[in-house]
Design an enzyme around this catalytic site. Sequence first.
Site, PDB file in Angstrom:
ATOM      1  N   ASP A 198       0.948  -1.167   0.206  1.00  0.00           N
ATOM      2  CA  ASP A 198      -0.055   0.274  -0.274  1.00  0.00           C
ATOM      3  C   ASP A 198       1.054   1.489  -0.135  1.00  0.00           C
ATOM      4  OD1 ASP A 198      -2.430   1.549   0.215  1.00  0.00           O
ATOM      5  OD2 ASP A 198      -2.071   2.125   2.305  1.00  0.00           O
ATOM      6  N   ASP A 203      -0.197   4.783   0.976  1.00  0.00           N
ATOM      7  CA  ASP A 203      -0.479   5.891   1.797  1.00  0.00           C
ATOM      8  C   ASP A 203      -0.422   4.687   3.379  1.00  0.00           C
ATOM      9  OD1 ASP A 203      -2.475   8.742   1.294  1.00  0.00           O
ATOM     10  OD2 ASP A 203      -1.608   7.249   0.039  1.00  0.00           O
ATOM     11  N   TYR A 245     -10.972   8.467   8.820  1.00  0.00           N
ATOM     12  CA  TYR A 245     -12.093   8.366   7.339  1.00  0.00           C
ATOM     13  C   TYR A 245     -10.926   7.603   6.427  1.00  0.00           C
ATOM     14  CZ  TYR A 245     -14.726  10.713  10.077  1.00  0.00           C
ATOM     15  OH  TYR A 245     -16.133  10.943  10.849  1.00  0.00           O
ATOM     16  N   ASP A 295      -1.861  -1.320   6.214  1.00  0.00           N
ATOM     17  CA  ASP A 295      -1.971  -0.355   7.256  1.00  0.00           C
ATOM     18  C   ASP A 295      -3.633  -0.171   7.215  1.00  0.00           C
ATOM     19  OD1 ASP A 295      -2.394   1.801   5.318  1.00  0.00           O
ATOM     20  OD2 ASP A 295      -2.327   3.357   7.426  1.00  0.00           O
TER      21      ASP A 295
END
Length: 210
Positions: free
Chosen positions: A11, A13, A47, A165
């Site tokens: 991943d 970010d 979020y 994450d």
Amino acid sequence: MSSEKEILIFDLDGTILDTIDDIHSSLMNTLRYFNFPTFDISITKQYVGDGIKKLVERAVGEDNFKDEHERHFRTVYKENLVNQTKPFTSILNVLERLKDRYIMAILSNKSFEMTDYLVKHFKLDNYFVRWYGGDSFVEKKPSPLPIYEIIKITRSKKDGYLIGDNYTDVESGNRAGLKTIFCRYGYGKLYGQQPDYFVDTPEELLNILI
């Protein structure tokens, strides 16, 4: 003819790049612009992970959401992608040590355009053979489909690791039959998904992968 190497799919970010400050400030700009209440960065962390539309929808409230909110965020964020964003401490050393042992790819839920910009800006193309965004395939994480496609494209072995994450990473990797590593130093939540391994720092990846 498949390669002899396993795949590592990372991943972006919260795993390779610490992007949360730029995401948060762009999101707060959007909320102020449309007169919505702002909130702390700890909420933004809860979020992120499901792509930009979901992020903005959660921030303004599902019932209030309009396409113009998402458009505004994308415009602002695109102009501020690398103000404070940086690679996590030591992650580049980790990638350097892994790049000859594995075929390495990035799978983000960000748009490909933004993913591509960040990969090139931070010279991640020194380590990764391919990188993809949430709009690169017909489905995005937590679907396993992007992983099947990446394995096909890179002609790697059908096993390897998905490193991320967020529950979307772990679910995607688990469903595709890869081993999964959850990065606790990132921003995401597991929401009941079970990874094979946990790491608290990027260096700990080397204990598992070498």
